[in-house]
Scaffold this motif. Sequence first.
Motif, PDB file in Angstrom:
ATOM      1  N   LEU A 165       0.676  -0.816  -0.136  1.00 15.34           N
ATOM      2  CA  LEU A 165      -0.382   0.268   0.252  1.00 15.34           C
ATOM      3  C   LEU A 165       0.734   1.076   0.235  1.00 15.34           C
ATOM      4  CD1 LEU A 165      -3.024  -0.280   2.542  1.00 15.34           C
ATOM      5  CD2 LEU A 165      -3.464  -0.619  -0.286  1.00 15.34           C
ATOM      6  N   PHE A 166       1.763   1.247   0.810  1.00 16.31           N
ATOM      7  CA  PHE A 166       2.875   2.659   0.815  1.00 16.31           C
ATOM      8  C   PHE A 166       4.331   2.584  -0.110  1.00 16.31           C
ATOM      9  CE2 PHE A 166      -0.546   2.084   4.259  1.00 16.31           C
ATOM     10  CZ  PHE A 166      -1.605   3.292   3.783  1.00 16.31           C
ATOM     11  N   GLY A 167       4.953   1.023   0.158  1.00 13.41           N
ATOM     12  CA  GLY A 167       6.202   1.383  -0.446  1.00 13.41           C
ATOM     13  C   GLY A 167       7.119   0.842   0.938  1.00 13.41           C
ATOM     14  N   THR A 168       8.046   0.311   0.165  1.00 20.33           N
ATOM     15  CA  THR A 168       8.555   0.061   1.534  1.00 20.33           C
ATOM     16  C   THR A 168       9.466   0.979   2.429  1.00 20.33           C
ATOM     17  OG1 THR A 168      10.170  -0.830   0.316  1.00 20.33           O
ATOM     18  CG2 THR A 168       9.683  -2.238   1.599  1.00 20.33           C
ATOM     19  N   GLN A 169       9.884   2.153   1.833  1.00 25.56           N
ATOM     20  CA  GLN A 169      10.849   3.758   1.649  1.00 25.56           C
ATOM     21  C   GLN A 169      10.191   4.104   3.113  1.00 25.56           C
ATOM     22  OE1 GLN A 169      13.948   4.554   1.089  1.00 25.56           O
ATOM     23  NE2 GLN A 169      14.458   2.385   0.070  1.00 25.56           N
ATOM     24  N   GLU A 170       8.249   4.259   2.254  1.00 19.73           N
ATOM     25  CA  GLU A 170       7.386   5.174   3.379  1.00 19.73           C
ATOM     26  C   GLU A 170       7.839   4.128   5.061  1.00 19.73           C
ATOM     27  OE1 GLU A 170       5.643   7.480   1.719  1.00 19.73           O
ATOM     28  OE2 GLU A 170       5.423   8.333   3.804  1.00 19.73           O
ATOM     29  N   ALA A 171       7.114   2.538   5.033  1.00 19.29           N
ATOM     30  CA  ALA A 171       7.561   2.070   6.002  1.00 19.29           C
ATOM     31  C   ALA A 171       8.926   2.631   7.068  1.00 19.29           C
ATOM     32  CB  ALA A 171       8.134   0.899   6.497  1.00 19.29           C
ATOM     33  N   ILE A 172      10.038   2.913   6.476  1.00 21.67           N
ATOM     34  CA  ILE A 172      11.519   2.783   6.919  1.00 21.67           C
ATOM     35  C   ILE A 172      11.701   4.164   7.965  1.00 21.67           C
ATOM     36  CG2 ILE A 172      13.540   3.112   7.311  1.00 21.67           C
ATOM     37  CD1 ILE A 172      14.002   0.476   5.580  1.00 21.67           C
ATOM     38  N   GLY A 173      11.088   4.871   6.605  1.00 19.80           N
ATOM     39  CA  GLY A 173      10.930   6.483   7.688  1.00 19.80           C
ATOM     40  C   GLY A 173      10.221   6.523   8.610  1.00 19.80           C
ATOM     41  N   THR A 174       9.014   5.475   9.474  1.00 21.40           N
ATOM     42  CA  THR A 174       7.825   5.995  10.384  1.00 21.40           C
ATOM     43  C   THR A 174       8.973   4.721  11.570  1.00 21.40           C
ATOM     44  OG1 THR A 174       6.980   4.153   8.907  1.00 21.40           O
ATOM     45  CG2 THR A 174       6.090   6.256   8.431  1.00 21.40           C
ATOM     46  N   GLU A 175       9.846   4.539  11.102  1.00 22.03           N
ATOM     47  CA  GLU A 175      10.588   3.133  12.052  1.00 22.03           C
ATOM     48  C   GLU A 175      11.107   4.156  12.828  1.00 22.03           C
ATOM     49  OE1 GLU A 175      11.283  -0.815  11.444  1.00 22.03           O
ATOM     50  OE2 GLU A 175       8.996  -1.210  11.392  1.00 22.03           O
ATOM     51  N   PRO A 176      11.521   3.786  14.552  1.00 26.63           N
ATOM     52  CA  PRO A 176      12.583   4.286  15.144  1.00 26.63           C
ATOM     53  C   PRO A 176      14.098   3.402  14.277  1.00 26.63           C
ATOM     54  CG  PRO A 176      10.447   3.907  16.417  1.00 26.63           C
ATOM     55  CD  PRO A 176      10.264   3.202  14.582  1.00 26.63           C
ATOM     56  N   THR A 177      14.835   3.763  14.707  1.00 23.36           N
ATOM     57  CA  THR A 177      16.085   3.889  14.183  1.00 23.36           C
ATOM     58  C   THR A 177      16.679   2.992  15.358  1.00 23.36           C
ATOM     59  OG1 THR A 177      17.231   6.133  13.658  1.00 23.36           O
ATOM     60  CG2 THR A 177      18.775   4.019  14.175  1.00 23.36           C
ATOM     61  N   GLU A 178      16.112   2.704  16.850  1.00 20.94           N
ATOM     62  CA  GLU A 178      16.206   1.608  17.463  1.00 20.94           C
ATOM     63  C   GLU A 178      16.114   0.430  17.105  1.00 20.94           C
ATOM     64  OE1 GLU A 178      15.869   0.466  21.821  1.00 20.94           O
ATOM     65  OE2 GLU A 178      15.885   2.245  21.756  1.00 20.94           O
ATOM     66  N   GLU A 179      14.429  -0.020  16.194  1.00 22.74           N
ATOM     67  CA  GLU A 179      13.782  -0.545  16.540  1.00 22.74           C
ATOM     68  C   GLU A 179      14.326  -1.531  14.760  1.00 22.74           C
ATOM     69  OE1 GLU A 179      10.536  -3.512  15.138  1.00 22.74           O
ATOM     70  OE2 GLU A 179      11.244  -3.021  17.421  1.00 22.74           O
ATOM     71  N   LYS A 180      15.171  -0.543  14.558  1.00 29.44           N
ATOM     72  CA  LYS A 180      15.832  -0.849  12.489  1.00 29.44           C
ATOM     73  C   LYS A 180      17.218  -1.630  12.688  1.00 29.44           C
ATOM     74  CE  LYS A 180      15.235   2.601  10.495  1.00 29.44           C
ATOM     75  NZ  LYS A 180      15.757   3.348   9.721  1.00 29.44           N
ATOM     76  N   ASN A 181      17.572  -1.438  13.811  1.00 28.74           N
ATOM     77  CA  ASN A 181      18.896  -1.796  14.060  1.00 28.74           C
ATOM     78  C   ASN A 181      18.621  -3.542  15.181  1.00 28.74           C
ATOM     79  OD1 ASN A 181      20.050   0.889  13.289  1.00 28.74           O
ATOM     80  ND2 ASN A 181      20.141   0.893  15.290  1.00 28.74           N
ATOM     81  N   ARG A 182      17.760  -3.000  15.518  1.00 24.10           N
ATOM     82  CA  ARG A 182      16.813  -4.610  15.919  1.00 24.10           C
ATOM     83  C   ARG A 182      16.366  -5.436  15.052  1.00 24.10           C
ATOM     84  NH1 ARG A 182      13.616  -7.390  18.777  1.00 24.10           N
ATOM     85  NH2 ARG A 182      11.788  -6.178  16.906  1.00 24.10           N
TER      86      ARG A 182
END
Length: 244
Positions: free
Chosen positions: A124-141
Amino acid sequence: MSIKLLIADDEDTIRNGIAKYIQLHTDRFDKIYLAANGQEAVDIIFRDKPDIMFLDVQMPMLDGIEVMQEAKRADILPYTMILSAYDEFKYCQQALRLGAKEYLLKPVRSSDILQMVNQAADELFGTQEAIGTEPTEEKNRLVELAREYIEEHYYENLMQVDVAQRVGISAGYLSTLFQKQLSVGFVDYLNEIRIEHACTYLRQSYLKTYEIAYKVGFKDEKYFSKVFKKIKGQSPSEYRKLNQ
């Protein structure tokens, strides 16, 4: 981008359990609405217009099919995935005709549900959009969990989708995370891990090159040698001569 999710199921443990698991593993969804019956689901759809919906078939007041019909008539049907204990063909057929994307039979693992909602958000929104809304700490984990799993299973016939499923996200999202945080694709990262382990074996003398290739997860000795030279700048035999 705010993404809204609705979970409609008359079983408290299922409804609340899915919501807690999703909240624990991702901050991607700005709002998660819960409905204990079909009428509550319809009210939430009309009032809050969720983007994605997990919907049980058998619920009090209105069943899942009736919920979809009401939303479709108003042209506000969310991206819908049916979660049901009933495998009767008529329910599945009706749901798909109304626009359901998936028809899942209970029990379903929470990690599978998380992967599906992430895939729906990707669509629906694309992966780039999702990454932009997710905290860095969560992405790192998430990346660290993926790396740990690769380190433990590198010698298996490991696919990107396997690792993504283990972490609880879509394969496309995992690929984007690797590119963003490690500046390398999944396959290249996996190959680097395999080659490092191959070097350990090559510094010893008792295994032949093709045995090492198979031992670290390659199915073809020639491809192993090609990847090894690309990463190390020399062939496996040259590396062995220099490092024994």
